[in-house]
Design a protein around this motif. Structure first.
Motif, PDB file in Angstrom:
ATOM      1  N   GLN A 205       0.820  -1.205   0.000  1.00 52.14           N
ATOM      2  CA  GLN A 205       0.000   0.000   0.000  1.00 52.14           C
ATOM      3  C   GLN A 205       0.853   1.255   0.000  1.00 52.14           C
ATOM      4  O   GLN A 205       1.835   1.352   0.732  1.00 52.14           O
ATOM      5  CB  GLN A 205      -0.908  -0.003   1.240  1.00 52.14           C
ATOM      6  N   THR A 206       0.469   2.222  -0.842  1.00 49.31           N
ATOM      7  CA  THR A 206       1.131   3.525  -0.821  1.00 49.31           C
ATOM      8  C   THR A 206       0.800   4.230   0.486  1.00 49.31           C
ATOM      9  O   THR A 206      -0.370   4.321   0.867  1.00 49.31           O
ATOM     10  CB  THR A 206       0.680   4.390  -2.011  1.00 49.31           C
ATOM     11  N   LEU A 207       1.811   4.720   1.175  1.00 48.57           N
ATOM     12  CA  LEU A 207       1.644   5.323   2.490  1.00 48.57           C
ATOM     13  C   LEU A 207       1.670   6.844   2.410  1.00 48.57           C
ATOM     14  O   LEU A 207       2.285   7.412   1.491  1.00 48.57           O
ATOM     15  CB  LEU A 207       2.749   4.836   3.423  1.00 48.57           C
ATOM     16  N   PRO A 208       1.038   7.526   3.348  1.00 46.24           N
ATOM     17  CA  PRO A 208       1.100   8.989   3.356  1.00 46.24           C
ATOM     18  C   PRO A 208       2.540   9.463   3.509  1.00 46.24           C
ATOM     19  O   PRO A 208       3.375   8.787   4.139  1.00 46.24           O
ATOM     20  CB  PRO A 208       0.264   9.374   4.589  1.00 46.24           C
ATOM     21  N   THR A 209       2.840  10.605   2.952  1.00 48.88           N
ATOM     22  CA  THR A 209       4.176  11.167   3.136  1.00 48.88           C
ATOM     23  C   THR A 209       4.342  11.640   4.577  1.00 48.88           C
ATOM     24  O   THR A 209       3.366  11.986   5.261  1.00 48.88           O
ATOM     25  CB  THR A 209       4.417  12.353   2.195  1.00 48.88           C
ATOM     26  N   VAL A 210       5.573  11.652   5.037  1.00 48.66           N
ATOM     27  CA  VAL A 210       5.854  12.207   6.357  1.00 48.66           C
ATOM     28  C   VAL A 210       5.537  13.700   6.355  1.00 48.66           C
ATOM     29  O   VAL A 210       5.048  14.251   7.348  1.00 48.66           O
ATOM     30  CB  VAL A 210       7.322  11.962   6.751  1.00 48.66           C
ATOM     31  N   SER A 211       5.773  14.345   5.220  1.00 52.28           N
ATOM     32  CA  SER A 211       5.494  15.776   5.111  1.00 52.28           C
ATOM     33  C   SER A 211       4.024  16.089   5.353  1.00 52.28           C
ATOM     34  O   SER A 211       3.687  17.134   5.922  1.00 52.28           O
ATOM     35  CB  SER A 211       5.907  16.284   3.724  1.00 52.28           C
ATOM     36  N   SER A 212       3.140  15.186   4.941  1.00 53.30           N
ATOM     37  CA  SER A 212       1.712  15.434   5.164  1.00 53.30           C
ATOM     38  C   SER A 212       1.382  15.426   6.650  1.00 53.30           C
ATOM     39  O   SER A 212       0.550  16.218   7.124  1.00 53.30           O
ATOM     40  CB  SER A 212       0.867  14.392   4.423  1.00 53.30           C
ATOM     41  N   PHE A 213       2.040  14.554   7.426  1.00 54.55           N
ATOM     42  CA  PHE A 213       1.857  14.572   8.878  1.00 54.55           C
ATOM     43  C   PHE A 213       2.429  15.855   9.482  1.00 54.55           C
ATOM     44  O   PHE A 213       1.845  16.435  10.410  1.00 54.55           O
ATOM     45  CB  PHE A 213       2.525  13.355   9.517  1.00 54.55           C
ATOM     46  N   MET A 214       3.578  16.277   8.958  1.00 52.17           N
ATOM     47  CA  MET A 214       4.185  17.519   9.442  1.00 52.17           C
ATOM     48  C   MET A 214       3.262  18.707   9.185  1.00 52.17           C
ATOM     49  O   MET A 214       3.105  19.592  10.037  1.00 52.17           O
ATOM     50  CB  MET A 214       5.538  17.744   8.769  1.00 52.17           C
ATOM     51  N   GLN A 215       2.622  18.740   8.028  1.00 44.32           N
ATOM     52  CA  GLN A 215       1.708  19.832   7.700  1.00 44.32           C
ATOM     53  C   GLN A 215       0.519  19.857   8.644  1.00 44.32           C
ATOM     54  O   GLN A 215       0.063  20.932   9.070  1.00 44.32           O
ATOM     55  CB  GLN A 215       1.251  19.694   6.250  1.00 44.32           C
ATOM     56  N   GLN A 216       0.006  18.677   8.997  1.00 40.31           N
ATOM     57  CA  GLN A 216      -1.112  18.610   9.933  1.00 40.31           C
ATOM     58  C   GLN A 216      -0.732  19.186  11.294  1.00 40.31           C
ATOM     59  O   GLN A 216      -1.570  19.755  11.994  1.00 40.31           O
ATOM     60  CB  GLN A 216      -1.571  17.158  10.084  1.00 40.31           C
TER      61      GLN A 216
END
Length: 386
Positions: A205-216
């Motif tokens: 499965q393609t996983l969310p980027t770490v950057s997307s968690f950082m943005q949140q």
């Protein structure tokens, strides 16, 4: 005679660049580089894109430092939602170099995984920073070690390749992506996410980027993207995505470096990746590389099982072999005599830290299945004799 700068003197050289002459010899089978399969470049799409340049004479003029607006808009449309902007660069390697020059001062501290991408280690050496290594595991950094390092050091940024890392081809789990983001936000450390292999996923499965968690978490992050592995490397188009205010210092450095990256290459790339047939090209490419991975895995199991341990990656371009009893540099040197090239894993540790174990990196995208088997058989001959 003029003396070299201290930063150049203290920067480690590229092993692969230094053995190019040996690799080019007749009969040599190279597992050392990270070259895409040239036969799989999207030649028809490239031909159409190059012809379209004739009808766009303005593309040969000077352009904005940030890059071709239409390509920037295309990239942003593919990014996770957020207040993001994008700056186009001459490959993602330049993006990292510009970022380092924009944000790092001598003696600043930077975190990397061990092992880590050699090109990043060279950039940090040139920036004259202290590179601190974090223990890497099969599913990402050791979280306890990461927190220890964050407590012990005043760290400015953490650089990593969470998807099919070079050299280990490890991929961070979803939970570790979130844990890393939470720790970095807690300690006010920026994250630099390098993602040149993210789209080369064969299974899973393609996983969310770490950057997307950082943005949140409203924490600072930079996402480095590349088209070298999915289109062609010689076009040298990459990018860095981040909040607009974080990109301003990088744009200032790029203005002084090269004004802007080549607009014809940016326009050609846009025509290629936005073409309706590009998705088919990418699907076929990943299936092709999956077959190459499987061929290399089969060859290693057949010839090297008594000498190495390894995990089968879900994507990317490499196998990372941990040696049970050999010295990596010694094996790499003796393998060249048998006309096979590999990279010793010691090349991927920061100069401030000794390697925790002996390993070698093998590439599976540049050779066909038969060549892969022959190359691994030659490598097994070297290991059996030493």
């Amino acid at each position: 005679m003029i003396e070299k700068s201290r930063r150049v003197e203290n920067t480690q050289e590229s092993y692969i660049r230094n053995i190019l002459k040996a690799i080019s010899q007749p009969g040599m089978l190279s597992l050392a580089g990270g070259l895409p399969d040239a036969s799989r470049f999207p030649f028809e799409l490239l031909a159409n894109a190059s012809q379209n340049l004739v009808n766009n004479p303005g593309i040969y003029q000077y352009g904005p430092t940030e890059g071709l607006p239409a390509l920037r808009e295309w990239i942003l449309a593919k990014q996770p939602q957020g207040d993001l902007d994008v700056l186009l660069t001459t490959g993602s390697q330049q993006a990292l170099d510009l970022l380092a020059r924009a944000y790092l001062n001598p003696q600043d501290k930077v975190l990397v995984e061990a092992p880590s991408y050699l090109g990043a280690l060279q950039i940090f050496d040139l920036a004259e920073v202290e590179t601190v290594a974090v223990l890497s595991e099969n599913d990402g950094p050791n979280i306890a070690d990461l927190e220890r390092q964050l407590k012990a050091h005043k760290v400015k940024l953490f650089y990593a390749v969470p998807d099919f890392q070079n050299p280990s081809c490890r991929t961070w789990s979803a939970i570790k992506r979130q844990q890393v983001a939470e720790l970095l936000a807690q300690y006010d450390v920026a994250f630099v996410e390098d993602a040149p292999y993210r789209e080369l996923r064969f299974e899973g499965q393609t996983l969310p980027t770490v950057s997307s968690f950082m943005q949140q978490l409203q924490a600072d992050s930079f996402f480095l993207g590349s088209f070298s592995k999915i289109a062609t490397p010689s076009m040298r188009v990459g990018y860095v995505s981040a909040r607009a205010e974080l990109l301003k210092p990088i744009a200032k450095v790029k203005q002084a470096s090269d004004l802007h990256s080549a607009l014809p290459m940016q326009q050609m790339l846009l025509d290629v990746v936005s073409h309706p047939d590009f998705d088919d090209h990418l699907q076929a490419l990943t299936k092709h590389y999956q077959s190459r991975r499987d061929a290399l895995v089969a060859a290693v199991n057949a010839h090297l099982s008594e000498f190495v341990d390894f995990e089968v990656p879900e994507g990317g371009m490499f196998l990372w072999l941990e040696l049970k009893r050999h010295n990596a540099r010694d094996i790499a040197a003796k393998a060249l005599v048998e006309n096979v090239a590999v990279v010793p894993g010691t090349e991927f540790w920061p100069s401030t830290r000794e390697a925790d174990y002996q390993a070698i990196r093998l590439n599976f995208t540049a050779l066909d299945a038969e060549q892969l088997d022959v190359a691994v058989a030659r490598l097994a001959k070297v290991m059996a004799a030493n």
